[in-house]
Write an enzyme that holds these catalytic residues in place. Structure first.
Site, PDB file in Angstrom:
ATOM      1  N   THR A 141       0.815  -1.223   0.000  1.00 34.96           N
ATOM      2  CA  THR A 141       0.000   0.000   0.000  1.00 34.96           C
ATOM      3  C   THR A 141       0.846   1.270   0.000  1.00 34.96           C
ATOM      4  OG1 THR A 141      -0.106  -0.094   2.414  1.00 34.96           O
ATOM      5  CG2 THR A 141      -1.943  -1.080   1.211  1.00 34.96           C
ATOM      6  N   GLY A 142       2.156   1.140   0.162  1.00 31.12           N
ATOM      7  CA  GLY A 142       3.024   2.320   0.204  1.00 31.12           C
ATOM      8  C   GLY A 142       3.414   2.801  -1.195  1.00 31.12           C
ATOM      9  N   ASP A 192       6.368   2.819  -2.837  1.00 30.71           N
ATOM     10  CA  ASP A 192       7.171   1.894  -3.640  1.00 30.71           C
ATOM     11  C   ASP A 192       6.402   0.612  -3.919  1.00 30.71           C
ATOM     12  OD1 ASP A 192       9.040   3.827  -3.248  1.00 30.71           O
ATOM     13  OD2 ASP A 192      10.529   2.539  -2.285  1.00 30.71           O
ATOM     14  N   ASP A 230       1.069  -8.261   9.501  1.00 32.30           N
ATOM     15  CA  ASP A 230       1.708  -7.165  10.228  1.00 32.30           C
ATOM     16  C   ASP A 230       3.120  -7.608  10.599  1.00 32.30           C
ATOM     17  OD1 ASP A 230       2.472  -5.251  12.336  1.00 32.30           O
ATOM     18  OD2 ASP A 230       0.402  -4.572  12.088  1.00 32.30           O
ATOM     19  N   LEU A 282       9.352  -4.354   1.639  1.00 34.33           N
ATOM     20  CA  LEU A 282       9.283  -2.881   1.632  1.00 34.33           C
ATOM     21  C   LEU A 282       8.582  -2.334   2.872  1.00 34.33           C
ATOM     22  CD1 LEU A 282       8.234  -2.228  -2.092  1.00 34.33           C
ATOM     23  CD2 LEU A 282      10.484  -2.753  -1.157  1.00 34.33           C
ATOM     24  N   ALA A 283       7.820  -3.144   3.567  1.00 34.34           N
ATOM     25  CA  ALA A 283       7.054  -2.619   4.703  1.00 34.34           C
ATOM     26  C   ALA A 283       7.992  -2.121   5.792  1.00 34.34           C
ATOM     27  CB  ALA A 283       6.132  -3.706   5.255  1.00 34.34           C
ATOM     28  N   ALA A 284       7.659  -0.977   6.341  1.00 32.80           N
ATOM     29  CA  ALA A 284       8.424  -0.389   7.451  1.00 32.80           C
ATOM     30  C   ALA A 284       7.656   0.817   7.941  1.00 32.80           C
ATOM     31  CB  ALA A 284       9.811   0.055   6.977  1.00 32.80           C
ATOM     32  N   THR A 329      18.585   1.814   3.051  1.00 31.58           N
ATOM     33  CA  THR A 329      18.394   3.247   2.874  1.00 31.58           C
ATOM     34  C   THR A 329      19.677   4.051   3.041  1.00 31.58           C
ATOM     35  OG1 THR A 329      17.414   5.178   3.967  1.00 31.58           O
ATOM     36  CG2 THR A 329      17.624   3.214   5.302  1.00 31.58           C
ATOM     37  N   GLU A 363      19.800   6.563   4.741  1.00 29.66           N
ATOM     38  CA  GLU A 363      19.829   7.027   6.136  1.00 29.66           C
ATOM     39  C   GLU A 363      20.854   6.252   6.962  1.00 29.66           C
ATOM     40  OE1 GLU A 363      17.955   9.580   7.939  1.00 29.66           O
ATOM     41  OE2 GLU A 363      17.958  10.212   5.858  1.00 29.66           O
ATOM     42  N   TYR A 391      15.058   5.262  13.295  1.00 26.18           N
ATOM     43  CA  TYR A 391      14.734   4.619  12.015  1.00 26.18           C
ATOM     44  C   TYR A 391      15.999   4.030  11.392  1.00 26.18           C
ATOM     45  CZ  TYR A 391      13.877   4.422   6.934  1.00 26.18           C
ATOM     46  OH  TYR A 391      13.800   4.026   5.621  1.00 26.18           O
ATOM     47  N   LYS A 409      17.126   0.223  10.562  1.00 23.18           N
ATOM     48  CA  LYS A 409      17.479  -0.196   9.202  1.00 23.18           C
ATOM     49  C   LYS A 409      18.886  -0.794   9.152  1.00 23.18           C
ATOM     50  CE  LYS A 409      13.983   0.805   6.352  1.00 23.18           C
ATOM     51  NZ  LYS A 409      13.371  -0.179   5.447  1.00 23.18           N
ATOM     52  N   ARG A 468       3.965   9.862  -3.087  1.00 20.79           N
ATOM     53  CA  ARG A 468       4.716   9.994  -1.837  1.00 20.79           C
ATOM     54  C   ARG A 468       3.772  10.367  -0.700  1.00 20.79           C
ATOM     55  NH1 ARG A 468       9.076   8.459   1.075  1.00 20.79           N
ATOM     56  NH2 ARG A 468      10.896   9.775   0.753  1.00 20.79           N
TER      57      ARG A 468
END
Ligand code: NAP
Ligand code: F7E
Length: 349
Positions: free
Chosen positions: A11-12, A14, A59, A81-83, A126, A128, A150, A154, A185
């Site tokens: 659902t995001g 990406d 979940d 991809l979920a996060a 990422t 980050e 975050y 990661k 986005r």
């Protein structure tokens, strides 16, 4: 034979673009989503793939639901991809960030290892990871020094992927993706916050835009191109960790100026800063070095920074225009709260 792919976080931003990309390639696509009271399928609907993706409730804090998703999908490829992907929110909920964004990765890998070890796994790592303090473009060789809960989560995800690859010979790899944006986005991220605000100001629906650190630099690319790189990484003969970036960096201030100029507006009349939108710790300079991706994948970014900003501002101006004409279509902005009404501990600075 038809290949099957499982996308966590379909659902995001990406997830939706990747689902569309894989469907175009002839994959059978499964996607996990969270059972929330108001479903969040607008991106899949916007891309007109909602009816073509098989949805599985799962979940990341629930091991059994992840295992069940893998049993149902029997995936050749799994894109994790979920996060909880908003860096600012990880300062508000650092323990949740560790659980979902960090431990979620090992829950996925354990399920793959025990149920379907042939499945190839892509992990959404990422830029980050590099954190604050660097001045040089970042490559696969640059040391990591995370600057947020975050990023720390990661880094755990990045490391556990390498460990499972070496210990259990899983085909598992990290895409170290720099910021990538689009009209899909989330509204909490700075690019979309700006494009949506510019559109609303242009339509007389908003009078100011309040931001935090305007000096932060980011390497911003176009999301649909980045999901192509994810797929390409899983087609290699051997799993490789890889930077995906444009190799160009711009400040938030440059982003703001470019966005207002698309709408023919002067930013100084509308933009102000407030420390409540600054993070307890920020990353001030990110610029990737995509040489390895160019060499191994033949991947190169095509959409420039100015084109990206134009795509996003134009899309949001059109949406507000259609909305004001009474049209109903799938998008997020009408239900997004005014950030001034949100109070968090990290903003109490
Ligand atoms: P996004 O739009 O925020 O999507 C995140 C997805 O994760 C959503 O589908 C969300 O579901 C799901 N999710 C959140 N918490 C979950 C939980 N506890 N259990 C199951 N699903 C959960 O993020 P994105 O921009 O597409 O990014 C995709 C991935 O790439 C993320 O892992 C992100 O950290 C990483 N990444 C992004 C960028 C970037 O610039 N976009 C760069 C590098 C890495 P809901 O719809 O229900 O919220
Ligand atoms: O912030 C500054 C903010 O929230 C970018 C995620 O996809 O990319 C994303 O993380 C910069 C930061 O993205 C506001 O302080 C100023 O320096 O758009 P952002 P991010 O933190 O770079 C990476 C690669 C990911 O992995 C993440 O999942 O912009 N900034 N003023 C602001 N940021 C926000 N959100 N809001 C402001 O008002």
């Amino acid at each position: 034979m038809t290949k099957s792919a499982l996308i966590t976080g379909v659902t995001g931003q990406d997830g939706a673009y990747l689902a569309s990309h894989l469907l175009d390639k002839g994959y059978r696509v499964f996607g996990t989503y969270r059972r929330v009271s108001t479903p969040n399928f607008w991106r899949l609907q916007h891309l007109e793939v909602f009816d073509r993706v098989t949805l599985i409730p799962a979940d990341l804090i629930d091991d059994a639901s992840i295992a069940e998703a893998i049993r149902i999908a029997e995936p050749d490829e799994l894109y994790h991809l979920a996060a909880q992907s908003f860096v600012g929110a990880s300062f508000e909920q650092p323990i949740g960030a560790g659980d979902v964004t960090g431990l979620g990765v090992v829950r996925v890998l354990e399920a793959v290892r025990t149920i379907s070890p042939r499945t190839r796994v892509y992990q959404a790592s990422t830029s980050e990871l590099y954190g604050d303090g660097g001045q040089e473009p970042q490559s696969e060789e640059t040391p990591f020094r995370p600057s947020s809960p975050y990023a720390a989560a990661k880094l755990y995800g990045y490391s556990i992927v390498r460990i499972y690859r070496e210990a259990y010979r899983l085909f598992a790899c990290n895409g170290i993706l720099f910021n990538h944006e689009s009209p899909l986005r989330g509204l909490e991220f700075v690019t979309r916050k700006v494009s949506n605000a510019v559109a609303k100001i242009r339509h007389g629906l908003q009078s100011e835009l309040v931001l935090g650190n305007l000096d932060a630099k980011r390497d911003w690319g176009y999301a649909p191109e980045y999901v192509e790189a994810m797929w390409a990484m899983l087609q290699l003969d051997h799993p490789e960790d890889m930077v995906i970036a444009t190799n160009e960096s711009h400040t938030v201030r440059e982003l703001v100026n470019a966005a207002f100029s698309v709408a023919g507006l002067a930013p100084e009349k509308y933009v102000r800063t407030d420390p409540r939108f600054c993070r307890p710790l920020d990353v001030n300079y990110l610029q990737g070095d995509n040489s390895k991706a160019r060499r191994l994948l033949g991947w190169t970014p095509k959409v420039t920074f100015d084109e990206l900003v134009r795509i996003m501002v134009t899309a949001d101006m059109e949406r507000w225009d259609r909305c004001r004409r009474g049209e109903h279509f799938p998008w997020d902005a009408p239900n997004y709260p005014n950030e001034a009404n949100i109070v968090t501990k990290s903003l109490r600075v």
